[in-house]
Scaffold this active site. Structure first.
Site, mmCIF file in Angstrom:
data_model
loop_
_atom_site.group_PDB
_atom_site.id
_atom_site.type_symbol
_atom_site.label_atom_id
_atom_site.label_comp_id
_atom_site.label_asym_id
_atom_site.label_seq_id
_atom_site.Cartn_x
_atom_site.Cartn_y
_atom_site.Cartn_z
ATOM 1 N N ILE A 1 52.456 43.626 61.555
ATOM 2 C CA ILE A 1 52.916 43.045 60.295
ATOM 3 C C ILE A 1 54.036 43.897 59.693
ATOM 4 C CG2 ILE A 1 52.197 42.376 57.955
ATOM 5 C CD1 ILE A 1 51.113 40.567 60.244
ATOM 6 N N CYS B 1 48.055 51.700 90.529
ATOM 7 C CA CYS B 1 47.484 50.370 90.299
ATOM 8 C C CYS B 1 48.507 49.452 89.641
ATOM 9 C CB CYS B 1 46.257 50.448 89.416
ATOM 10 S SG CYS B 1 45.005 51.580 89.988
ATOM 11 N N HIS C 1 47.438 31.786 68.312
ATOM 12 C CA HIS C 1 46.590 30.625 68.029
ATOM 13 C C HIS C 1 47.421 29.394 67.704
ATOM 14 C CE1 HIS C 1 42.758 32.720 68.042
ATOM 15 N NE2 HIS C 1 43.312 33.698 67.344
ATOM 16 N N ILE D 1 44.872 40.871 56.419
ATOM 17 C CA ILE D 1 45.586 40.182 57.510
ATOM 18 C C ILE D 1 44.782 40.341 58.801
ATOM 19 C CG2 ILE D 1 47.807 39.843 58.642
ATOM 20 C CD1 ILE D 1 48.021 39.466 55.657
HETATM 21 C C1 LIG Z 1 38.850 42.002 67.399
HETATM 22 C C2 LIG Z 1 40.123 41.385 66.915
HETATM 23 C C3 LIG Z 1 40.672 40.287 67.537
HETATM 24 C C4 LIG Z 1 41.824 39.687 67.050
HETATM 25 N N1 LIG Z 1 42.396 38.681 67.761
HETATM 26 C C5 LIG Z 1 43.544 38.126 67.293
HETATM 27 C C6 LIG Z 1 44.181 37.108 68.024
HETATM 28 O O1 LIG Z 1 43.777 36.779 69.123
HETATM 29 N N2 LIG Z 1 45.276 36.513 67.502
HETATM 30 C C7 LIG Z 1 45.763 36.885 66.301
HETATM 31 O O2 LIG Z 1 46.715 36.285 65.854
HETATM 32 N N3 LIG Z 1 45.210 37.899 65.621
HETATM 33 C C8 LIG Z 1 44.121 38.529 66.089
HETATM 34 N N4 LIG Z 1 43.564 39.550 65.410
HETATM 35 C C9 LIG Z 1 44.187 39.976 64.185
HETATM 36 C C10 LIG Z 1 45.410 40.830 64.424
HETATM 37 O O3 LIG Z 1 45.182 41.808 65.388
HETATM 38 C C11 LIG Z 1 45.790 41.473 63.113
HETATM 39 O O4 LIG Z 1 45.946 40.479 62.165
HETATM 40 C C12 LIG Z 1 47.092 42.242 63.169
HETATM 41 O O5 LIG Z 1 47.125 43.158 64.250
HETATM 42 C C13 LIG Z 1 47.243 42.979 61.871
HETATM 43 O O6 LIG Z 1 48.376 43.761 61.891
HETATM 44 P P1 LIG Z 1 48.647 44.780 60.746
HETATM 45 O O7 LIG Z 1 49.999 45.284 60.972
HETATM 46 O O8 LIG Z 1 48.312 44.173 59.449
HETATM 47 O O9 LIG Z 1 47.529 45.892 60.928
HETATM 48 P P2 LIG Z 1 47.496 47.204 61.818
HETATM 49 O O10 LIG Z 1 47.931 46.944 63.179
HETATM 50 O O11 LIG Z 1 46.166 47.803 61.625
HETATM 51 O O12 LIG Z 1 48.596 48.095 61.148
HETATM 52 C C14 LIG Z 1 48.424 48.766 59.952
HETATM 53 C C15 LIG Z 1 49.074 50.112 60.096
HETATM 54 O O13 LIG Z 1 49.082 50.772 58.875
HETATM 55 C C16 LIG Z 1 48.899 52.127 59.076
HETATM 56 N N5 LIG Z 1 48.435 52.737 57.858
HETATM 57 C C17 LIG Z 1 47.268 52.542 57.219
HETATM 58 N N6 LIG Z 1 47.201 53.320 56.141
HETATM 59 C C18 LIG Z 1 48.342 54.010 56.083
HETATM 60 C C19 LIG Z 1 48.837 54.983 55.196
HETATM 61 N N7 LIG Z 1 48.128 55.396 54.164
HETATM 62 N N8 LIG Z 1 50.051 55.520 55.434
HETATM 63 C C20 LIG Z 1 50.784 55.114 56.502
HETATM 64 N N9 LIG Z 1 50.350 54.209 57.375
HETATM 65 C C21 LIG Z 1 49.140 53.655 57.169
HETATM 66 C C22 LIG Z 1 47.889 52.152 60.160
HETATM 67 O O14 LIG Z 1 47.885 53.385 60.840
HETATM 68 C C23 LIG Z 1 48.328 50.995 61.040
HETATM 69 O O15 LIG Z 1 49.176 51.393 62.091
HETATM 70 C C24 LIG Z 1 42.433 40.195 65.906
HETATM 71 C C25 LIG Z 1 41.898 41.319 65.290
HETATM 72 C C26 LIG Z 1 40.774 41.939 65.800
HETATM 73 C C27 LIG Z 1 40.274 43.199 65.210
#
Ligand SMILES: Cc1cc2nc3c(=O)[nH]c(=O)nc-3n(C[C@H](O)[C@H](O)[C@H](O)COP(=O)(O)OP(=O)(O)OC[C@H]3O[C@@H](n4cnc5c(N)ncnc54)[C@H](O)[C@@H]3O)c2cc1C
Ligand SMILES: Cc1cc2nc3c(=O)[nH]c(=O)nc-3n(C[C@H](O)[C@H](O)[C@H](O)COP(=O)(O)OP(=O)(O)OC[C@H]3O[C@@H](n4cnc5c(N)ncnc54)[C@H](O)[C@@H]3O)c2cc1C
Ligand code: SF4
Lengths: 496, 126, 425
Positions: free
Chosen positions: A14, A415, A51, A348
């Protein structure tokens, strides 16, 4: 203090896609990520599905973002040169009661505006997926569903943002906001203060803590919901698309899916936990996944498992913005009225990955609505080139590559067929890989059957050489995860 | 008068790992049951002067690898193993090394040499 | 210089591969090439610095590297070529080998016979479904062995070992020698999985506790492993509640078995026995693909390198016999080429020896019609061996002509034959 127009907290898919969307405009942007690499948390540990959009509650922001993003993926993946395939997905019904559920899903999908949905017979399903449970009687077929490499999406979006001027600060933890007259003007981090006109909360599992620091939505809470997975050896089993069970009221259930790396992925279960760091795999979870997978593909064999992992869903509790929709747990994507200078995202969870390209655009729209003057750069470059992958080259291409750079002739991971040349390229790429796991996520080395047993000492050596460090300083995933403790011959053996 | 003593050992001489039954009276071995002659010999040795083959590594300057494997040319008195390791830990050889090259002669006055297990070319030779 | 065709090509320079090379050369293979992806020959034995090798074959108790070097020297003395830093990527059914080498790039080599000697790899954490977090500090015993014995690094100071396999027990002693503390060795089975002698000389000698019917229930620690939770198990391997123990450690080594390494064999179309993970072999150690042999841990996991050497000898010798037969057949074969106004000739090759006993029929088609009396000429160079008259020659109508045993003498000294179809004068 360094000054930026935008500071983005969090380098998941995100944060990185928002960075990319904003990098189109004349803005100075800093992304801070607390880990040693981007995409280390949820964006590299999920089901990797794009999805179709029939699953999300009609009228929710989740549904809106998902359905809007689905058709964007061809361009998104094409411009970023990342693995993506619209393989379609099936929701498989094994008895009459479940067939009824399919009708509900079909109706919901149509309401969400998902194209091409239809219910197919068990035979049609089996023709496409020969390994599916022979008792399957019908399935919902969604031709627009797809699979991707989620980390590649995160990385490529991040790299493209960097190409367009975004700065990324790794190992940098947001601690609190700097405010002035009710307006956010910057952030305190463990590596100093940065000022910014806008701060974007894309902190995933930590998004509640971050917004609370700004006094926003004090009642909002993320409950981590763990999902565990198995990966099955590509030599042992082949699924062509995505197989979902009919969802229960609590979960989408254990799915069996193709992946862009040709292995089969099975999982996830869903368990609420307290600890936002606890990505451990449990014996109970393993059994749950196992039984779930057998329902869809009875022939799946435990001996073909080559890896397991877990991811944490950032489950939120925000009610749907449209109050006529009875749903809590929706995405939060907003510019709150109570504090100026914050773009606030939260909760999210799935389908966050699928929705990412739409969320990036949506944030741009929100900013425009709030009067932000966004001026397009003349030299914006949307294309992020892929780096060469030995595994995917023809013999002639390989010959040519090795002639140009001999390091492509040294295979480090047998691999997955990853060469020294690729590893070195990743270490010196726009978002440098500086740990073993960072290289693994970028090249898929060590993900095959030997799970790094052979390549790990070699990769540690290459990392040390390229980074000008001692092998003792090389880590698996950042400080505190060093592989080696000391040289031999430095401590005397002692009788016990 | 010393007592009859029954002792059980596992032979480490070869991979069969036979169980050895020994009956001893003071310093005299009354009966030894073993899979072969070498096993009987081992039993006697183990109960009077236990010895082991010792294999470890020694630091090398400028070699293809930073260490060369070494071993005792014959079984080495068990109680002195840690002392031997401690001496070998301090050694520093120069490549190239040749197989069977004596790394430490007459280790701890036992008359046993420690020798290199392999050739190790200098790193520049590659 | 690397040639394009070899009698026998061996993949892997462990004891199995080297023995195969030696035996092949001794059995009459003209040229033998050993391909090895590492920077030096020897295979896994180079990191097995402990004694215990050679008792069966050499009557001596040698460390792994010494044992390996004996055979490597013998092989080099026989003129066997080792091509190092060369990773084999692919083998075709026709025994063409494709490999990559940093210096030479992609190499293609045709082998008359191949011996597979890729050894085995260790079972990993995923294969034993080990729950818990995924920190640094969880390694297979063999990976640790390489670090400690070859590269000179210690993976940790406080070590728990899961599995009582030989490599694990040997590493327990080795790490103790290097000043680490081995907390204990855990084994899920009610019996030792390695050799009893290693229990005595690696664990008992150094007071390292062994717990049978115990396993790791959970790995603890996010960045680096901090502890393991262990548990006793019942006869069906289920954890017994109340027997859990948290053992602080900075390293967990896995010694939970080896699996034959057969990615390449699969690519070559070699059938694999799912029970063992190695190829089906006959008593010549030939796999299901004719001309492809296999020796050593690639077939099944041996408990002794000496036996690997013996298997290698047998595979290598039979590979040589196969190669010689193939070579002879090649030597006795000559190509048939389409000459004047001929589109093609079948068969493309004829074996001279067949002609000693029976007729060989050549079948061909012309390019252009000749609507007049024609003649088919079979020639060796300019000399016409035999000919046949036809009323006309048309592309739509196949023509045939027989070579007979009486032509054997001419053909025997020929290196090719050509067929022309011309208008009769
Ligand atoms: C089991 C599972 C299955 C899923 N399957 C799907 C799927 O098939 N299809 C789909 O669309 N979505 C799926 N999702 C959802 C999807 O993975 C998430 O919505 C998406 O990865 C969220 O991205 P993000 O950037 O919000 O979060 P994250 O990838 O968690 O990124 C947040 C980042 O913020 C950083 N951060 C946090 N706090 C701080 C701070 N204080 N200072 C600096 N950095 C910080 C963290 O280190 C992290 O890198 C799934 C999720 C899970 C857990
Ligand atoms: C970590 C470990 C420790 C062991 N310890 C002992 C021990 O103490 N005592 C004992 O008797 N046995 C031990 N074994 C078993 C040991 O493997 C055998 O006894 C013996 O070394 C097997 O010989 P091999 O020739 O079959 O295989 P290896 O010695 O493993 O040799 C295989 C060779 O093939 C090469 N290779 C593989 N794939 C390719 C490719 N695609 N292209 C080019 N080259 C390739 C490898 O680099 C390697 O050099 C151990 C095994 C392992 C894995
Ligand atoms: S008694 Fe003989 S056969 Fe038995 S283990 Fe000892 S040496 Fe081997």
């Amino acid at each position: 203090m360094k000054t930026f127009d935008f500071i983005i907290i969090g380098g998941g898919v995100i944060g990185c896609t928002i960075a990319r969307s904003l990098s189109r405009y004349k803005l100075s942007i800093l992304l801070v990520e607390k880990e040693s690499d981007i995409g280390m948390v949820t964006s590299s540990a999920n089901s990797a599905l794009v999805h179709a959009g029939y699953d999300a509650v009609a009228g929710s922001l989740k549904a809106k973002m998902n359905v809007a993003a689905s058709p964007m993926w061809d361009t998104f993946a094409g411009e970023l040169n990342i693995p993506f395939r619209r393989c379609g997905d099936f929701v498989v019904a094994v008895d009459e009661k479940e067939v009824q559920k399919l009708e509900e899903l079909l109706t919901r999908g149509k309401k969400n505006g998902v194209p091409g949905l239809k219910i197919v017979t068990g035979d049609e399903l089996k023709a496409k997926e020969p390994l599916v449970n022979p008792n399957a009687t019908a399935a919902l077929w969604a031709p627009t569903g797809g699979i991707c490499d989620p980390f590649a999406a995160t990385l490529a979006a991040g790299e493209n943002a960097v190409m367009n001027g975004v700065q990324i600060a790794l190992n940098t933890t947001f601690e609190s906001f700097i405010t002035e007259n009710g307006r956010i003007i910057g952030v305190h981090t463990n590596r100093g203060d940065f000022s910014g006109r806008w701060v974007v909360n894309a902190a995933g599992l930590q998004s509640d803590a971050v917004m609370h620091k700004a006094g926003v939505r004090p009642e909002f809470k993320i409950t981590p919901r763990r999902g565990e997975y198995f990966i099955v050896d590509r030599e042992e089993m082949k699924i062509n698309s995505v197989l979902f069970p009919v969802p229960s009221d609590v979960s989408k259930g254990i799915l069996v899916t193709a992946t862009m790396h040709e292995n089969t992925l099975i999982g996830p279960n869903a368990q609420n936990i307290d600890d936002k760091e606890d990505k451990s795999i449990t014996a109970k979870g393993m059994d749950e996944i196992w039984n779930g997978a057998k329902k869809l593909v009875p022939s799946v064999n435990q001996r073909s498992i080559i890896a397991s992992y877990a991811g944490l869903r950032a489950g939120g509790n925000a009610p749907c913005a449209d109050s006529s929709v009875d749903y809590t747990g929706d995405f939060v994507i907003e510019i709150p009225e109570t504090v100026m200078g914050l773009v606030n995202l939260g909760g999210i969870e799935s389908p966050g990955l699928s929705a990412a390209p739409a969320i990036g655009q949506y944030v741009v729209e929100l900013l425009k609505d709030h009067g932000e003057q966004l001026i397009e750069k003349a030299d914006y470059q949307p294309i992020r080139p892929a780096r060469p992958r030995f595994r995917h080259m023809s013999m002639d291409e390989r010959k040519e590559m090795i002639q140009r750079d001999a390091r492509y002739g040294r295979v480090i991971c047998r691999c997955e067929m990853v060469t020294e040349g690729e590893i070195v390229a990743e270490i010196h790429s726009p978002i440098p890989a500086t740990t073993y796991d960072a290289i693994k996520r970028r090249t898929w080395l060590g993900t095959g059957r030997c799970q790094g047993g052979f390549d790990m000492p070699l990769v540690v050596e290459i990392l040390a050489r390229e980074l000008g460090k001692s092998p003792l300083e090389i880590t698996k995933k950042g400080e505190g995860s060093e592989y080696l403790y000391r040289k031999t011959k430095t401590v005397e053996g002692q009788p016990a | 008068m010393s007592q009859l003593e029954e002792i059980e050992l596992i032979c480490v001489t070869c991979p069969k790992g036979c169980k050895l039954d020994i009956i001893r009276e003071g310093d005299t071995f009354v009966k030894i049951t073993a899979g072969c002659k070498r096993g009987k010999e081992y039993a006697r040795q183990e109960l009077t002067d236990p010895r082991r083959m010792v294999a470890t590594t020694v630091k090398v300057n400028n070699g293809l690898h930073p260490l060369v494997p070494v071993y005792t040319a014959s079984a080495f008195p068990k109680p002195k193993i840690y002392e031997l390791l401690s001496i070998l830990r301090e050694l520093q050889l120069d490549a190239p090394i040749h197989i069977n090259q004596v790394v430490l002669a007459d280790a701890l006055g036992t008359g046993i040499d420690v020798i290199a297990s392999r050739d190790l070319p200098a790193s520049s030779a590659i | 210089m690397i040639k394009q065709v070899y009698d026998v090509v061996v993949i892997g320079s462990g004891p199995g591969g080297v023995a195969a090379g030696i035996a092949a050369k001794k059995a009459g293979a003209e040229d033998v090439l050993i391909l090895e992806r590492d920077v030096e020959p020897g295979g896994i034995l180079l990191q097995c610095i402990h004694n215990g090798f050679g008792m069966e074959n050499l009557g001596e108790d040698l460390p792994g590297p010494s044992y390996a070097q004996r055979y490597i020297i013998e092989a080099q003395g026989l003129g066997i070529v080792f091509l190092l830093e060369t990773m084999v990527l692919d083998i075709t059914h026709q025994r063409k080998i494709i490999a990559t080498n940093k210096y030479a790039g992609i190499i293609e080599i045709q082998a008359r016979a191949i011996v597979l000697g890729m050894g085995c790899r260790e079972r990993t954490r995923a294969q034993i479904r080990l729950p818990g977090s995924r920190p640094a500090g969880v390694y297979t015993a063999g990976t640790a062995q390489r670090w400690v014995n070859i590269e000179g690094y210690m993976p940790g100071n406080n070590i728990v070992i899961l599995g009582s396999g030989d490599i694990g027990m040997i590493m327990a002693r080795r790490l103790t020698f290097e000043g680490a503390h081995v907390e204990r060795v855990l084994e899920i089975m009610p019996f030792l999985s390695g050799l009893s002698r290693n229990y005595v000389q690696c664990l008992l000698d150094y007071d390292i506790p062994l717990q049978l019917q115990h396993t790791v229930k959970r790995i603890i620690g996010n960045d680096r492993i901090e502890a393991v939770e262990t548990t006793r198990v019942d006869d069906r391997f289920n954890p017994i509640a109340g027997t859990e123990e948290i053992i602080p450690c900075d390293t967990l080594l896995l010694s939970v078995g080896l699996i034959p390494e057969n990615e390449l064999s699969r690519k070559a179309g070699v059938a694999i026995d799912p029970n063992i993970g190695g190829p089906y072999v006959d008593d010549d150690y030939q796999t299901s693909v004719p001309g492809i042999f296999a020796a050593g841990n690639v077939v099944h996991v041996y408990d002794l390198a000496d036996w690997v050497t013996q298997a290698g000898f047998r595979a290598g010798e039979n590979a040589a016999f196969f190669a010689i037969k193939t070579r002879n057949r090649e030597l006795r074969s000559i190509p048939t080429t389409a000459g004047k106004n001929v589109r093609y000739v079948i068969p493309q090759q004829i074996n001279k020896d067949n002609l000693a006993e029976k007729d060989v029929s050549l079948q061909l088609r012309v390019r252009q019609p000749i609507e007049a009396p024609s003649r088919i000429l079979v020639k060796c160079g300019d000399e016409v061996i035999t000919s046949k008259a036809e009323m006309y020659a048309r592309p739509g109508e196949m023509i045939s002509i027989d070579l007979k045993p009486k032509h054997y003498d001419v053909i025997n000294s020929a290196c090719a034959i050509t067929v022309d179809v011309v208008e009769r004068e």
